[in-house]
Design an enzyme around this catalytic site. Structure first.
Site, PDB file in Angstrom:
ATOM      1  N   GLN A 102       0.840  -1.199   0.000  1.00 40.58           N
ATOM      2  CA  GLN A 102       0.000   0.000   0.000  1.00 40.58           C
ATOM      3  C   GLN A 102       0.876   1.250   0.000  1.00 40.58           C
ATOM      4  O   GLN A 102       1.688   1.463   0.904  1.00 40.58           O
ATOM      5  CB  GLN A 102      -0.933   0.011   1.213  1.00 40.58           C
ATOM      6  CG  GLN A 102      -2.040   1.052   1.020  1.00 40.58           C
ATOM      7  CD  GLN A 102      -2.856   1.318   2.265  1.00 40.58           C
ATOM      8  OE1 GLN A 102      -2.306   1.438   3.351  1.00 40.58           O
ATOM      9  NE2 GLN A 102      -4.154   1.444   2.105  1.00 40.58           N
ATOM     10  N   HIS A 178      -3.183   4.262  -1.921  1.00 45.28           N
ATOM     11  CA  HIS A 178      -3.994   4.604  -0.740  1.00 45.28           C
ATOM     12  C   HIS A 178      -4.629   5.974  -0.962  1.00 45.28           C
ATOM     13  O   HIS A 178      -3.963   7.007  -0.862  1.00 45.28           O
ATOM     14  CB  HIS A 178      -3.087   4.626   0.485  1.00 45.28           C
ATOM     15  CG  HIS A 178      -3.803   4.669   1.808  1.00 45.28           C
ATOM     16  ND1 HIS A 178      -5.138   4.960   1.920  1.00 45.28           N
ATOM     17  CD2 HIS A 178      -3.354   4.439   3.072  1.00 45.28           C
ATOM     18  CE1 HIS A 178      -5.484   4.918   3.211  1.00 45.28           C
ATOM     19  NE2 HIS A 178      -4.416   4.602   3.928  1.00 45.28           N
ATOM     20  N   TYR A 183      -5.942  10.769   4.095  1.00 42.02           N
ATOM     21  CA  TYR A 183      -4.544  11.074   3.758  1.00 42.02           C
ATOM     22  C   TYR A 183      -4.486  11.913   2.470  1.00 42.02           C
ATOM     23  O   TYR A 183      -5.519  12.354   1.973  1.00 42.02           O
ATOM     24  CB  TYR A 183      -3.738   9.769   3.697  1.00 42.02           C
ATOM     25  CG  TYR A 183      -3.734   9.077   5.045  1.00 42.02           C
ATOM     26  CD1 TYR A 183      -3.160   9.700   6.162  1.00 42.02           C
ATOM     27  CD2 TYR A 183      -4.362   7.862   5.248  1.00 42.02           C
ATOM     28  CE1 TYR A 183      -3.196   9.110   7.423  1.00 42.02           C
ATOM     29  CE2 TYR A 183      -4.405   7.258   6.509  1.00 42.02           C
ATOM     30  CZ  TYR A 183      -3.816   7.904   7.591  1.00 42.02           C
ATOM     31  OH  TYR A 183      -3.864   7.333   8.839  1.00 42.02           O
ATOM     32  N   ARG A 230      -7.592   2.142  -2.900  1.00 43.00           N
ATOM     33  CA  ARG A 230      -8.456   2.095  -1.714  1.00 43.00           C
ATOM     34  C   ARG A 230      -9.127   3.440  -1.493  1.00 43.00           C
ATOM     35  O   ARG A 230      -8.460   4.480  -1.508  1.00 43.00           O
ATOM     36  CB  ARG A 230      -7.645   1.734  -0.481  1.00 43.00           C
ATOM     37  CG  ARG A 230      -8.534   1.279   0.679  1.00 43.00           C
ATOM     38  CD  ARG A 230      -7.694   0.815   1.845  1.00 43.00           C
ATOM     39  NE  ARG A 230      -8.404  -0.153   2.670  1.00 43.00           N
ATOM     40  CZ  ARG A 230      -8.313  -0.210   3.992  1.00 43.00           C
ATOM     41  NH1 ARG A 230      -7.545   0.623   4.652  1.00 43.00           N
ATOM     42  NH2 ARG A 230      -8.971  -1.115   4.678  1.00 43.00           N
ATOM     43  N   GLY A 320      -9.221  -6.978   8.818  1.00 41.14           N
ATOM     44  CA  GLY A 320      -8.074  -6.273   9.386  1.00 41.14           C
ATOM     45  C   GLY A 320      -7.681  -6.855  10.717  1.00 41.14           C
ATOM     46  O   GLY A 320      -6.918  -7.829  10.799  1.00 41.14           O
ATOM     47  N   ARG A 321      -8.246  -6.284  11.799  1.00 40.43           N
ATOM     48  CA  ARG A 321      -7.839  -6.708  13.144  1.00 40.43           C
ATOM     49  C   ARG A 321      -7.900  -8.211  13.380  1.00 40.43           C
ATOM     50  O   ARG A 321      -7.013  -8.751  14.044  1.00 40.43           O
ATOM     51  CB  ARG A 321      -8.627  -5.910  14.191  1.00 40.43           C
ATOM     52  CG  ARG A 321      -8.061  -4.492  14.332  1.00 40.43           C
ATOM     53  CD  ARG A 321      -9.013  -3.556  15.030  1.00 40.43           C
ATOM     54  NE  ARG A 321     -10.219  -3.356  14.220  1.00 40.43           N
ATOM     55  CZ  ARG A 321     -11.178  -2.492  14.522  1.00 40.43           C
ATOM     56  NH1 ARG A 321     -11.097  -1.754  15.599  1.00 40.43           N
ATOM     57  NH2 ARG A 321     -12.216  -2.360  13.726  1.00 40.43           N
TER      58      ARG A 321
HETATM   59  C1  PHB Z   1      -3.464   3.894  11.643  1.00 38.93           C
HETATM   60  O1  PHB Z   1      -2.258   3.892  11.876  1.00 38.93           O
HETATM   61  O2  PHB Z   1      -4.282   3.849  12.551  1.00 38.93           O
HETATM   62  C2  PHB Z   1      -3.935   3.939  10.256  1.00 38.93           C
HETATM   63  C3  PHB Z   1      -3.021   3.981   9.219  1.00 38.93           C
HETATM   64  C4  PHB Z   1      -3.462   4.011   7.906  1.00 38.93           C
HETATM   65  C5  PHB Z   1      -4.803   3.999   7.659  1.00 38.93           C
HETATM   66  C6  PHB Z   1      -5.723   3.954   8.674  1.00 38.93           C
HETATM   67  C7  PHB Z   1      -5.285   3.918   9.979  1.00 38.93           C
HETATM   68  O3  PHB Z   1      -5.249   4.041   6.417  1.00 38.93           O
END
Ligand code: PHB
Length: 364
Positions: A102, A178, A183, A230, A320-321
């Protein structure tokens, strides 16, 4: 019907790649890079442990020193970083996995202490975000960024081009641009953060321009079926908002169709938060507008993922998590095994604890 009958667990094609299943490991910041923003010595093991995902999207990685916004995140702009990433891609490929990188420029979501020469972070406009940056000295309030000059924008595009070149050199199967979570590219898209009066601000077409130039530059170098993107159309992450996200993101997705990308990866809802944030926005419009593989992400569990496949709401599902705490997530979902709980204290920074020491079922 057993879980295993769901086509979530069947192999599928993504561009030139035959994925082992439709389960994707979402990009996850772990803040364990070595000095020089080189991936951790443990990163090859961490990713190889998770190589049974159909596709791994490696953690957000800054494309330049200026693109950095958090302590201890890795980069992809110099040879030492490429050497570090080569160990990661080799380890994943040795396990039969696929891995994209990414590409990340944080824009205003940074802090002078993370920037070259203590400079101000850059952004489309000088609009200060609410919140705090994660620096090497702990959390510090965001500052008002410096608005990029028109003459600097080709240099931003060049950062993405150069990083994608290095990502391929490092052995990644592809790259993910990304453009989500507030961002830099998302800051250009949205009218809360983009107040420019040149060709890169104002209309939806103008606000989409930098993103499309980046996509054009990256796909000129990397075959477009190895380039994903994304977006997080309704996420308020990093103090982002837009007055008309449905029109904005419909335009973006229609324009993206020109490039025949590998996939569109959508954060459905608030990043890391609730899936339902804005009842007025229909994410399925983007799924239907996009002529290619749609990866859905955010808050999926097994039942929701199986349902999304049954109803054809997504082609691939990113977790993710759950992947942090369960290196063998695919096997656990397939067999209905219980999931390990996530330790929130070891998410960011630190050592092997909470990184490479979560056990797989067959190792327990
Ligand atoms: C994070 O570090 O919490 C984080 C980083 C990139 C993302 C979203 C969250 O796209």
């Amino acid at each position: 019907m057993s879980n295993a009958n769901s086509d979530l667990f069947h192999s599928t094609q993504l561009g030139p790649f035959t994925l082992q299943n439709r389960i994707v490991m979402a990009p996850l910041t772990r803040s364990r890079a070595q000095s020089g923003d080189i991936p951790s010595e443990l990163a090859p093991l961490y990713y190889a442990q998770r190589a049974s995902a159909g596709l791994i999207i490696a953690e957000a990685t800054q494309i330049s020193p200026q693109g950095k916004g958090y302590a201890f995140t890795p980069g992809i702009y110099d040879d030492a970083q490429v050497a570090g990433w080569k160990k990661v891609t080799a380890a994943v490929h040795a396990k039969g996995g696929h891995i994209f990188l990414q590409l990340w420029h944080v824009g205003r979501i940074s802090h002078p202490s993370l920037q070259p020469d203590g400079a101000l972070p850059v952004a489309p406009s000088a609009v200060q975000p609410e919140g705090n940056a994660f620096t090497e000295d702990g959390f510090q309030p965001f500052v008002t960024p410096r608005a990029l000059a028109l003459e600097e924008l080709p240099g931003i595009v060049e950062q993405y081009r150069h990083a994608s070149l290095l990502a391929i050199e490092a052995g990644f199967d592809g790259v993910e641009i990304h453009a989500a979570n507030g961002y830099l590219l998302d800051q250009f898209l949205r009218d809360k953060t983009n107040l420019r009066t040149d060709n890169y601000g104002g209309s939806i077409e103008n606000r989409s321009r930098l993103l499309l130039e980046v996509v054009e530059a990256v796909t000129a170098l990397v075959p477009s079926d190895r380039v994903g993107i994304r977006l997080s159309p309704v996420s308020p992450a990093n103090d982002i908002a837009d007055s008309n996200p449905q029109a904005l993101f419909s335009h973006v997705v229609e324009q993206l169709n020109r490039f025949k990308l590998a996939y569109l990866h959508v954060v459905e809802g608030a990043t890391g938060g609730p899936r339902q944030v804005d009842d007025g926005f229909d994410l399925q419009i983007l799924r239907r507008l996009f002529n290619g593989t749609y990866i859905a992400n955010n808050g999926y569990d097994l039942a929701l993922a199986i349902k999304a496949r049954q109803d054809n709401l997504a082609d691939l599902i990113a977790f993710g998590r759950p992947f942090i705490a369960n290196p063998d997530l695919v096997e656990r979902l397939k067999t209905g095994a219980p999931l390990n709980a996530l330790d929130p204290d070891t998410l960011y920074g630190g050592d092997a604890r909470g990184y490479t020491d979560y056990q797989a079922l067959n190792a327990a």
